[in-house]
Design an enzyme around this catalytic site. Structure first.
Site, PDB file in Angstrom:
ATOM      1  N   GLU A 272       0.831  -1.220   0.000  1.00 22.94           N
ATOM      2  CA  GLU A 272       0.000   0.000   0.000  1.00 22.94           C
ATOM      3  C   GLU A 272       0.857   1.258   0.000  1.00 22.94           C
ATOM      4  O   GLU A 272       0.804   2.045   0.951  1.00 22.94           O
ATOM      5  CB  GLU A 272      -0.892   0.019   1.247  1.00 22.94           C
ATOM      6  CG  GLU A 272      -1.784  -1.183   1.427  1.00 22.94           C
ATOM      7  CD  GLU A 272      -2.533  -1.176   2.764  1.00 22.94           C
ATOM      8  OE1 GLU A 272      -2.171  -0.393   3.667  1.00 22.94           O
ATOM      9  OE2 GLU A 272      -3.479  -1.952   2.892  1.00 22.94           O
ATOM     10  N   PRO A 273       1.666   1.468  -1.027  1.00 20.96           N
ATOM     11  CA  PRO A 273       2.496   2.679  -1.015  1.00 20.96           C
ATOM     12  C   PRO A 273       1.670   3.937  -1.244  1.00 20.96           C
ATOM     13  O   PRO A 273       0.791   3.953  -2.114  1.00 20.96           O
ATOM     14  CB  PRO A 273       3.465   2.456  -2.178  1.00 20.96           C
ATOM     15  CG  PRO A 273       2.707   1.572  -3.121  1.00 20.96           C
ATOM     16  CD  PRO A 273       1.861   0.677  -2.258  1.00 20.96           C
ATOM     17  N   GLY A 274       1.892   4.945  -0.461  1.00 17.03           N
ATOM     18  CA  GLY A 274       1.248   6.239  -0.681  1.00 17.03           C
ATOM     19  C   GLY A 274       2.304   7.244  -1.075  1.00 17.03           C
ATOM     20  O   GLY A 274       2.489   7.588  -2.249  1.00 17.03           O
ATOM     21  N   ARG A 275       3.023   7.664  -0.055  1.00 16.45           N
ATOM     22  CA  ARG A 275       4.064   8.669  -0.236  1.00 16.45           C
ATOM     23  C   ARG A 275       5.068   8.310  -1.349  1.00 16.45           C
ATOM     24  O   ARG A 275       5.449   9.167  -2.146  1.00 16.45           O
ATOM     25  CB  ARG A 275       4.833   8.778   1.091  1.00 16.45           C
ATOM     26  CG  ARG A 275       6.059   9.617   1.094  1.00 16.45           C
ATOM     27  CD  ARG A 275       6.824   9.374   2.402  1.00 16.45           C
ATOM     28  NE  ARG A 275       5.930   9.081   3.507  1.00 16.45           N
ATOM     29  CZ  ARG A 275       5.381  10.011   4.276  1.00 16.45           C
ATOM     30  NH1 ARG A 275       5.654  11.266   4.079  1.00 16.45           N
ATOM     31  NH2 ARG A 275       4.567   9.655   5.256  1.00 16.45           N
ATOM     32  N   ARG A 311       2.883  19.503   6.872  1.00 11.67           N
ATOM     33  CA  ARG A 311       3.812  18.493   7.409  1.00 11.67           C
ATOM     34  C   ARG A 311       4.878  19.061   8.349  1.00 11.67           C
ATOM     35  O   ARG A 311       5.116  18.495   9.419  1.00 11.67           O
ATOM     36  CB  ARG A 311       4.473  17.699   6.279  1.00 11.67           C
ATOM     37  CG  ARG A 311       3.472  16.889   5.443  1.00 11.67           C
ATOM     38  CD  ARG A 311       4.160  15.908   4.510  1.00 11.67           C
ATOM     39  NE  ARG A 311       4.781  14.819   5.235  1.00 11.67           N
ATOM     40  CZ  ARG A 311       6.070  14.656   5.396  1.00 11.67           C
ATOM     41  NH1 ARG A 311       6.921  15.483   4.850  1.00 11.67           N
ATOM     42  NH2 ARG A 311       6.536  13.648   6.084  1.00 11.67           N
ATOM     43  N   TYR A 315       4.380  17.425  11.914  1.00 14.64           N
ATOM     44  CA  TYR A 315       5.277  16.303  12.226  1.00 14.64           C
ATOM     45  C   TYR A 315       6.744  16.731  12.346  1.00 14.64           C
ATOM     46  O   TYR A 315       7.626  15.871  12.336  1.00 14.64           O
ATOM     47  CB  TYR A 315       5.236  15.253  11.112  1.00 14.64           C
ATOM     48  CG  TYR A 315       3.886  14.788  10.638  1.00 14.64           C
ATOM     49  CD1 TYR A 315       3.018  14.098  11.479  1.00 14.64           C
ATOM     50  CD2 TYR A 315       3.494  14.981   9.310  1.00 14.64           C
ATOM     51  CE1 TYR A 315       1.800  13.627  11.008  1.00 14.64           C
ATOM     52  CE2 TYR A 315       2.273  14.508   8.839  1.00 14.64           C
ATOM     53  CZ  TYR A 315       1.430  13.835   9.697  1.00 14.64           C
ATOM     54  OH  TYR A 315       0.228  13.368   9.224  1.00 14.64           O
ATOM     55  N   CYS A 344      -1.543  33.251  10.970  1.00 13.40           N
ATOM     56  CA  CYS A 344      -1.410  33.890  12.275  1.00 13.40           C
ATOM     57  C   CYS A 344      -1.163  32.892  13.388  1.00 13.40           C
ATOM     58  O   CYS A 344      -2.003  32.712  14.262  1.00 13.40           O
ATOM     59  CB  CYS A 344      -2.655  34.704  12.568  1.00 13.40           C
ATOM     60  SG  CYS A 344      -2.314  36.439  12.407  1.00 13.40           S
ATOM     61  N   TYR A 373       0.788  14.115   0.975  1.00 15.92           N
ATOM     62  CA  TYR A 373       0.321  14.780   2.194  1.00 15.92           C
ATOM     63  C   TYR A 373       0.565  16.287   2.130  1.00 15.92           C
ATOM     64  O   TYR A 373       0.819  16.924   3.144  1.00 15.92           O
ATOM     65  CB  TYR A 373       0.956  14.136   3.440  1.00 15.92           C
ATOM     66  CG  TYR A 373       0.767  12.636   3.453  1.00 15.92           C
ATOM     67  CD1 TYR A 373      -0.496  12.096   3.662  1.00 15.92           C
ATOM     68  CD2 TYR A 373       1.819  11.755   3.185  1.00 15.92           C
ATOM     69  CE1 TYR A 373      -0.704  10.728   3.626  1.00 15.92           C
ATOM     70  CE2 TYR A 373       1.620  10.378   3.147  1.00 15.92           C
ATOM     71  CZ  TYR A 373       0.357   9.880   3.368  1.00 15.92           C
ATOM     72  OH  TYR A 373       0.151   8.518   3.329  1.00 15.92           O
TER      73      TYR A 373
HETATM   74  C1  LIG Z   1      -1.426   6.045   5.167  1.00 17.04           C
HETATM   75  C2  LIG Z   1      -1.555   4.616   4.879  1.00 17.04           C
HETATM   76  C3  LIG Z   1      -0.772   4.034   3.871  1.00 17.04           C
HETATM   77  C4  LIG Z   1       0.255   4.797   3.099  1.00 17.04           C
HETATM   78  O1  LIG Z   1       1.309   5.239   3.882  1.00 17.04           O
HETATM   79  P1  LIG Z   1       2.587   5.862   3.152  1.00 17.04           P
HETATM   80  O2  LIG Z   1       3.521   6.199   4.258  1.00 17.04           O
HETATM   81  O3  LIG Z   1       2.138   7.082   2.431  1.00 17.04           O
HETATM   82  O4  LIG Z   1       3.121   4.830   2.239  1.00 17.04           O
HETATM   83  C5  LIG Z   1      -0.962   2.700   3.599  1.00 17.04           C
HETATM   84  N1  LIG Z   1      -1.873   1.947   4.270  1.00 17.04           N
HETATM   85  C6  LIG Z   1      -2.643   2.472   5.249  1.00 17.04           C
HETATM   86  C7  LIG Z   1      -3.616   1.613   5.928  1.00 17.04           C
HETATM   87  C8  LIG Z   1      -2.509   3.817   5.583  1.00 17.04           C
HETATM   88  O5  LIG Z   1      -3.273   4.327   6.549  1.00 17.04           O
END
Ligand SMILES: *Cc1c(COP(=O)(O)O)cnc(C)c1O
Length: 417
Positions: A272-275, A311, A315, A344, A373
């Site tokens: 599940e890659p996002g970033r 971000r 974080y 502000c 993000y």
């Molecule tokens: C946020 C999330 C991801 C993606 O995370 P990245 O750090 O962006 O790769 C994958 N799976 C789940 C369940 C998430 O909540």
């Protein structure tokens, strides 16, 4: 090293330039590069050689519909965290069977939204498993387990481990089985997500063993989802190395081959890659409006408030910054500065004590690796307008893929007589 080497080496802006882009679309501005996006998709799609494998893009990182269409055209599937994300994914052309709904504490209405569309849903508590059973007896369901270990760049993004809210703890497997039986549910998959931004393959490899240990306690699964969190080097200007995907892929191949031999079924494996997919294809451009000394600190004031990129404020994240000088001026001198936005709040800081080419009013800065993000966490805080998003296509030309908010947008949801 040349401060602007990333965008120069990648010809990030194609046939245009930061200055031209801001003149045309306004400042601040999110700029994405299609070539880099496609490259990252391919790296994730080709991570392993095991045949039954899919990378699911976790769209919470960036859900711009035009980017989603590109990701889909690269053959990736997608993860959704809400009905809104499911809705946008369907609009972008993803088929229901290409979407995985990873739910967390959702209403019956939300769960039904996915069930009615034939989208496989993962639940992450016994309560939600029972709710699913009541809504869809005899249906197919997936379960998110908490692997008991976590990883991540900040406490707030570690999602596995003893103290996090996610997943069912493995000690409840007997209860899980009896609920499955009670509602005649078929468990089709198990998933986990240890957290975001790991740069060393080991923690991820280690975590796969936990979920596989859980998976083997269930018969006839269709898939096992190892989760996301693949990190990207946010400190390229300091020479930070990339995640070693070749090594990670090799290890995963070995693990998957051995495990499926033992299990007796070539199940599907997912990540599940996002970033990793979208961070590096995005740069956030902004303009310097003020430079001042306050008690020994040099503050560079820009239009990049935390409503645009949260971000760093949320974080303490690091983003490399490039400097595009105004007119013919060239800055050879570097200076330590704190780059701030226009919101502000004193926490409205993009970069603290950063050594940058000397900045002055009218200069443009680029915040690197802002594709993940960034816009997806942006807001209208301070009643500021969210910026436009522009895509640099493979042929080098720029197209507008989301317009900038207008003042009227701020009033859109009021019932004004
Ligand atoms: C946020 C999330 C991801 C993606 O995370 P990245 O750090 O962006 O790769 C994958 N799976 C789940 C369940 C998430 O909540």
């Amino acid at each position: 090293m040349n401060n602007n080497y990333f965008t120069e080496n990648t010809n990030f802006y194609g046939s245009t330039s930061p200055k031209e882009l801001l003149m045309e679309y306004g400042s601040p501005l999110y700029v994405y590069n299609e070539k880099i996006l496609r490259q990252r998709c391919r790296e994730m799609a080709d991570l392993v050689t095991y045949p039954n494998f899919k990378a699911n893009f976790s769209i919470k990182a960036n859900s711009n519909i035009e980017l989603l269409k590109i990701v889909h055209s690269e053959g990736l599937y997608a993860d959704a965290m809400s009905p809104g994300e499911i809705y946008v994914l369907l609009k972008a052309g993803f088929k229901p069977e290409e979407i995985f709904y990873v739910s967390n504490n959702v209403s019956e209405e939300e769960m039904k939204f996915a069930i009615e569309r034939g989208i496989i849903t993962s639940v992450d508590s016994l309560s939600q498993l029972r709710q699913f059973g009541r809504l869809n007896p005899g249906g197919k369901v997936a379960i998110r387990f908490n692997p008991g270990i976590g990883a991540g760049h900040h406490e707030k993004v570690v999602t596995g481990g003893k103290k996090t809210k996610f997943g069912i703890n493995p000690e409840y497997i007997d209860e899980v089985k009896s609920i499955l039986k009670e509602y005649s549910l078929k468990l089709v998959g198990v998933n986990q997500h240890i957290g975001s931004l790991f740069m060393e393959p080991e923690s991820y490899i280690e975590s796969t063993k936990y979920i596989l240990g859980i998976a083997e306690q269930f018969e006839d699964l269709d898939f096992i989802d190892f989760g996301g969190g693949f990190g990207i080097p946010y400190r390229k200007q300091e020479g930070q190395q990339r995640l070693d995907l070749a090594y990670l892929g090799e290890k995963l191949d070995d693990i998957m081959d051995k495990w499926t031999d033992k299990y007796g079924k070539k199940v599907f494996f997912k990540t599940e890659p996002g970033r990793y997919i979208v961070a590096e294809c995005g740069v956030l451009l902004g303009t310097v409006y003020s430079v001042k000394q306050n008690n020994g600190i040099c503050f560079v004031g820009t239009d990049i408030g935390f409503n645009v990129l949260i971000r760093p404020a949320m974080y303490d994240s690091h983003h490399d910054i490039e400097v595009y000088k105004n007119a013919s001026a060239t800055a050879k001198e570097y200076k330590t500065v704190t780059v701030v936005g226009n919101i502000c709040e004193s926490g409205d800081i993009i970069a603290k004590d950063r050594l940058l080419p000397q900045l002055e009013e009218g200069d443009i800065i680029g915040v690197m690796d802002a594709g993940a993000y960034g816009y997806s966490m942006s807001s209208n805080y301070n009643n500021r307008l969210r910026p436009a998003e522009v895509l640099i296509k493979e042929n080098g030309t720029a197209v507008l893929i989301r317009r900038r908010d207008t003042l009227e947008d701020l009033l859109r949801n009021y019932e004004i007589k």
